[in-house]
Write an enzyme that holds these catalytic residues in place. Structure first.
Site, PDB file in Angstrom:
ATOM      1  CG  MET A 112      -1.966  -1.055   1.240  1.00  0.00           C
ATOM      2  SD  MET A 112      -2.804  -1.125   2.840  1.00  0.00           S
ATOM      3  CE  MET A 112      -1.569  -1.986   3.807  1.00  0.00           C
TER       4      MET A 112
ATOM      5  CB  ILE B 279       3.974  -5.797   7.359  1.00  0.00           C
ATOM      6  CG1 ILE B 279       3.721  -7.305   7.425  1.00  0.00           C
ATOM      7  CG2 ILE B 279       5.461  -5.502   7.582  1.00  0.00           C
ATOM      8  CD1 ILE B 279       4.294  -8.054   6.254  1.00  0.00           C
TER       9      ILE B 279
ATOM     10  N   GLY C 107       1.633   4.063   5.009  1.00  0.00           N
ATOM     11  CA  GLY C 107       2.502   3.225   4.184  1.00  0.00           C
ATOM     12  C   GLY C 107       2.816   1.872   4.784  1.00  0.00           C
ATOM     13  CB  SER C 108       1.656  -0.612   5.897  1.00  0.00           C
ATOM     14  OG  SER C 108       0.405  -0.081   5.510  1.00  0.00           O
ATOM     15  NE  ARG C 109       5.162  -7.544   2.649  1.00  0.00           N
ATOM     16  CZ  ARG C 109       6.293  -8.118   2.263  1.00  0.00           C
ATOM     17  NH1 ARG C 109       7.227  -7.407   1.667  1.00  0.00           N
ATOM     18  NH2 ARG C 109       6.491  -9.400   2.458  1.00  0.00           N
TER      19      ARG C 109
END
Length: 223
Positions: free
Chosen positions: A97, A155, A185-187
Protein backbone atom coordinates in the site's frame (compact mmCIF):
# COMPACT_ATOMS: atom_id res chain seq x y z
CA UNK A 1 -16.60 8.81 5.04
CA UNK A 2 -13.49 8.69 7.22
CA UNK A 3 -12.08 5.88 9.34
CA UNK A 4 -12.53 6.18 13.10
CA UNK A 5 -8.75 5.85 13.62
CA UNK A 6 -8.29 9.19 11.85
CA UNK A 7 -10.83 11.26 13.76
CA UNK A 8 -8.41 12.76 16.31
CA UNK A 9 -5.77 13.52 13.67
CA UNK A 10 -8.35 15.04 11.30
CA UNK A 11 -9.81 17.29 14.02
CA UNK A 12 -6.34 18.38 15.18
CA UNK A 13 -5.21 19.10 11.63
CA UNK A 14 -8.39 21.02 10.86
CA UNK A 15 -7.92 23.19 13.97
CA UNK A 16 -4.23 23.85 13.23
CA UNK A 17 -5.05 24.69 9.60
CA UNK A 18 -7.73 27.18 10.66
CA UNK A 19 -5.33 28.84 13.12
CA UNK A 20 -2.57 29.10 10.49
CA UNK A 21 -4.95 30.62 7.93
CA UNK A 22 -6.26 33.22 10.40
CA UNK A 23 -2.82 34.15 11.77
CA UNK A 24 -1.44 34.47 8.25
CA UNK A 25 -4.38 36.64 7.22
CA UNK A 26 -4.01 39.11 10.11
CA UNK A 27 -0.27 39.13 10.83
CA UNK A 28 1.64 38.44 7.60
CA UNK A 29 1.88 41.47 5.33
CA UNK A 30 3.69 39.89 2.38
CA UNK A 31 0.91 38.56 0.06
CA UNK A 32 3.06 35.83 -1.48
CA UNK A 33 4.12 34.42 1.90
CA UNK A 34 0.59 34.74 3.29
CA UNK A 35 -1.07 32.90 0.40
CA UNK A 36 1.72 30.32 0.19
CA UNK A 37 1.38 29.44 3.88
CA UNK A 38 -2.39 29.19 3.65
CA UNK A 39 -2.26 27.01 0.54
CA UNK A 40 0.31 24.63 2.06
CA UNK A 41 -1.76 24.20 5.23
CA UNK A 42 -4.90 23.43 3.18
CA UNK A 43 -3.00 20.91 1.01
CA UNK A 44 -1.77 19.10 4.15
CA UNK A 45 -5.34 18.94 5.47
CA UNK A 46 -6.55 17.50 2.15
CA UNK A 47 -3.80 14.85 2.22
CA UNK A 48 -4.76 13.83 5.77
CA UNK A 49 -8.43 13.59 4.76
CA UNK A 50 -7.48 11.54 1.70
CA UNK A 51 -5.35 9.14 3.74
CA UNK A 52 -8.05 8.35 6.30
CA UNK A 53 -10.89 7.94 3.82
CA UNK A 54 -12.98 4.82 4.32
CA UNK A 55 -15.07 4.11 1.22
CA UNK A 56 -18.09 1.91 1.80
CA UNK A 57 -17.54 -1.53 0.30
CA UNK A 58 -20.22 -4.19 -0.02
CA UNK A 59 -18.44 -7.52 -0.26
CA UNK A 60 -19.96 -10.33 -2.30
CA UNK A 61 -19.46 -12.86 0.51
CA UNK A 62 -18.31 -16.21 -0.83
CA UNK A 63 -16.91 -19.14 1.16
CA UNK A 64 -15.12 -20.34 -2.00
CA UNK A 65 -13.02 -17.16 -2.35
CA UNK A 66 -10.40 -15.21 -0.44
CA UNK A 67 -10.81 -11.47 -1.05
CA UNK A 68 -8.13 -8.79 -0.90
CA UNK A 69 -7.81 -7.48 2.68
CA UNK A 70 -6.54 -4.07 1.47
CA UNK A 71 -6.19 -1.80 -1.56
CA UNK A 72 -2.80 -1.85 -3.23
CA UNK A 73 -0.50 -3.70 -5.63
CA UNK A 74 0.46 -7.38 -5.54
CA UNK A 75 4.24 -7.48 -5.06
CA UNK A 76 4.86 -11.09 -4.00
CA UNK A 77 3.38 -14.44 -5.05
CA UNK A 78 5.55 -17.29 -3.84
CA UNK A 79 5.74 -20.50 -1.85
CA UNK A 80 7.30 -19.91 1.58
CA UNK A 81 7.84 -21.55 4.95
CA UNK A 82 5.54 -19.85 7.50
CA UNK A 83 7.25 -20.19 10.87
CA UNK A 84 5.02 -18.30 13.29
CA UNK A 85 1.80 -20.32 13.32
CA UNK A 86 1.56 -23.01 10.63
CA UNK A 87 5.22 -24.05 10.65
CA UNK A 88 4.84 -25.47 7.16
CA UNK A 89 4.81 -24.31 3.55
CA UNK A 90 2.15 -21.85 2.40
CA UNK A 91 1.42 -19.69 -0.60
CA UNK A 92 2.25 -16.07 0.25
CA UNK A 93 0.56 -13.18 -1.53
CA UNK A 94 1.80 -9.72 -0.48
CA UNK A 95 -0.02 -6.46 -1.19
CA UNK A 96 1.88 -3.18 -0.94
CA UNK A 97 0.00 0.00 0.00
CA UNK A 98 1.37 3.38 -0.99
CA UNK A 99 0.41 6.49 1.03
CA UNK A 100 -2.32 7.26 -1.53
CA UNK A 101 -4.10 3.91 -1.10
CA UNK A 102 -7.02 3.31 1.27
CA UNK A 103 -5.38 1.91 4.41
CA UNK A 104 -8.39 0.15 5.93
CA UNK A 105 -7.79 -3.57 6.54
CA UNK A 106 -10.77 -5.86 5.87
CA UNK A 107 -11.32 -9.52 6.70
CA UNK A 108 -10.39 -11.58 3.61
CA UNK A 109 -12.78 -14.41 4.50
CA UNK A 110 -15.63 -15.31 6.84
CA UNK A 111 -14.94 -17.63 9.74
CA UNK A 112 -13.64 -17.67 13.32
CA UNK A 113 -10.49 -15.92 14.54
CA UNK A 114 -8.17 -18.62 15.89
CA UNK A 115 -5.08 -16.49 16.54
CA UNK A 116 -4.37 -12.78 16.84
CA UNK A 117 -0.98 -11.49 17.96
CA UNK A 118 0.94 -8.20 17.86
CA UNK A 119 4.72 -8.21 17.37
CA UNK A 120 6.85 -5.10 17.99
CA UNK A 121 9.70 -4.78 15.53
CA UNK A 122 11.70 -2.74 13.06
CA UNK A 123 10.53 -0.28 10.40
CA UNK A 124 12.21 -1.57 7.26
CA UNK A 125 10.69 -0.46 3.97
CA UNK A 126 7.52 -2.51 3.41
CA UNK A 127 8.86 -4.07 0.19
CA UNK A 128 11.98 -5.39 2.00
CA UNK A 129 12.00 -9.25 2.00
CA UNK A 130 12.63 -9.36 5.76
CA UNK A 131 9.84 -6.92 6.68
CA UNK A 132 7.31 -9.76 7.01
CA UNK A 133 9.22 -11.26 9.94
CA UNK A 134 11.20 -8.34 11.38
CA UNK A 135 8.95 -5.26 11.16
CA UNK A 136 6.24 -4.24 13.59
CA UNK A 137 3.28 -6.44 12.63
CA UNK A 138 0.15 -8.29 13.65
CA UNK A 139 -0.72 -11.83 12.58
CA UNK A 140 -4.32 -13.03 12.41
CA UNK A 141 -5.46 -16.58 11.63
CA UNK A 142 -9.02 -17.24 10.46
CA UNK A 143 -10.55 -20.72 10.38
CA UNK A 144 -12.66 -20.84 7.22
CA UNK A 145 -15.20 -23.45 6.03
CA UNK A 146 -13.46 -24.18 2.69
CA UNK A 147 -9.78 -23.19 3.04
CA UNK A 148 -9.15 -24.32 6.59
CA UNK A 149 -6.89 -21.92 8.49
CA UNK A 150 -5.56 -18.90 6.61
CA UNK A 151 -3.39 -16.05 7.92
CA UNK A 152 -3.12 -12.38 7.06
CA UNK A 153 -0.34 -10.22 8.47
CA UNK A 154 -0.42 -6.42 8.77
CA UNK A 155 3.11 -5.06 8.40
CA UNK A 156 4.29 -1.56 9.26
CA UNK A 157 6.50 0.20 6.73
CA UNK A 158 9.28 2.77 7.06
CA UNK A 159 6.72 5.55 7.67
CA UNK A 160 4.12 3.56 9.61
CA UNK A 161 4.25 3.83 13.37
CA UNK A 162 0.97 2.30 14.41
CA UNK A 163 -0.96 -0.80 13.44
CA UNK A 164 -4.57 -1.13 14.58
CA UNK A 165 -6.00 -4.65 14.75
CA UNK A 166 -9.59 -5.38 15.82
CA UNK A 167 -9.47 -9.19 15.49
CA UNK A 168 -10.01 -11.07 18.77
CA UNK A 169 -9.52 -14.79 19.25
CA UNK A 170 -12.79 -16.74 19.25
CA UNK A 171 -14.69 -14.01 17.42
CA UNK A 172 -16.88 -14.88 14.42
CA UNK A 173 -16.14 -12.49 11.57
CA UNK A 174 -17.57 -11.73 8.13
CA UNK A 175 -15.70 -11.31 4.85
CA UNK A 176 -15.21 -7.65 3.95
CA UNK A 177 -15.81 -6.23 7.44
CA UNK A 178 -13.37 -3.68 8.92
CA UNK A 179 -10.57 -5.50 10.75
CA UNK A 180 -8.11 -2.68 11.39
CA UNK A 181 -5.95 0.10 9.96
CA UNK A 182 -2.26 0.75 9.25
CA UNK A 183 -1.09 4.34 9.41
CA UNK A 184 1.14 5.76 6.66
CA UNK A 185 2.50 3.22 4.18
CA UNK A 186 2.63 -0.52 4.72
CA UNK A 187 1.79 -3.96 3.36
CA UNK A 188 -0.33 -7.01 4.11
CA UNK A 189 0.74 -10.62 3.56
CA UNK A 190 -1.69 -13.50 3.04
CA UNK A 191 -0.65 -17.08 3.80
CA UNK A 192 -2.88 -19.60 2.04
CA UNK A 193 -2.95 -23.40 1.61
CA UNK A 194 -0.81 -24.81 -1.18
CA UNK A 195 -3.88 -26.08 -3.06
CA UNK A 196 -5.63 -22.68 -3.17
CA UNK A 197 -6.00 -21.41 -6.74
CA UNK A 198 -4.33 -17.99 -6.97
CA UNK A 199 -6.48 -15.54 -8.96
CA UNK A 200 -4.13 -12.52 -9.15
CA UNK A 201 -0.84 -11.72 -10.87
CA UNK A 202 2.28 -9.79 -9.88
CA UNK A 203 1.87 -5.99 -10.09
CA UNK A 204 -1.91 -6.30 -10.31
CA UNK A 205 -3.83 -3.59 -8.47
CA UNK A 206 -6.44 -4.94 -6.06
CA UNK A 207 -9.32 -3.52 -4.00
CA UNK A 208 -10.05 -4.56 -0.45
CA UNK A 209 -13.24 -6.65 -0.05
CA UNK A 210 -13.72 -6.67 -3.84
CA UNK A 211 -10.85 -8.41 -5.66
CA UNK A 212 -10.69 -12.22 -5.48
CA UNK A 213 -7.18 -13.25 -4.41
CA UNK A 214 -7.70 -17.02 -4.45
CA UNK A 215 -10.40 -19.67 -4.78
CA UNK A 216 -10.80 -23.27 -3.68
CA UNK A 217 -9.71 -26.10 -5.96
CA UNK A 218 -12.34 -27.30 -8.43
CA UNK A 219 -13.35 -30.54 -6.66
CA UNK A 220 -13.90 -28.69 -3.37
CA UNK A 221 -15.95 -26.02 -5.13
CA UNK A 222 -18.20 -28.66 -6.71
CA UNK A 223 -18.62 -30.42 -3.37
Amino acid sequence: MFHREGRAIILSTFFITAVIILLAHFYIKNPAIKIGLQVVSIVILILILQFFRNPKRIANKNFNEIHAPVDGKVVVIERVMENEYFKDERQQISIFMSPVNVHVTRYPASGVVRYSKYHPGKYLFAWHPKSSEENERTSVVIRTPKFGDIMYRQIAGAMARRIVNYAEEGESIQQGEDSGFIKFGSRVDLFLPLDARIAVKLNQKVKGAITCIASVKIEDEEG
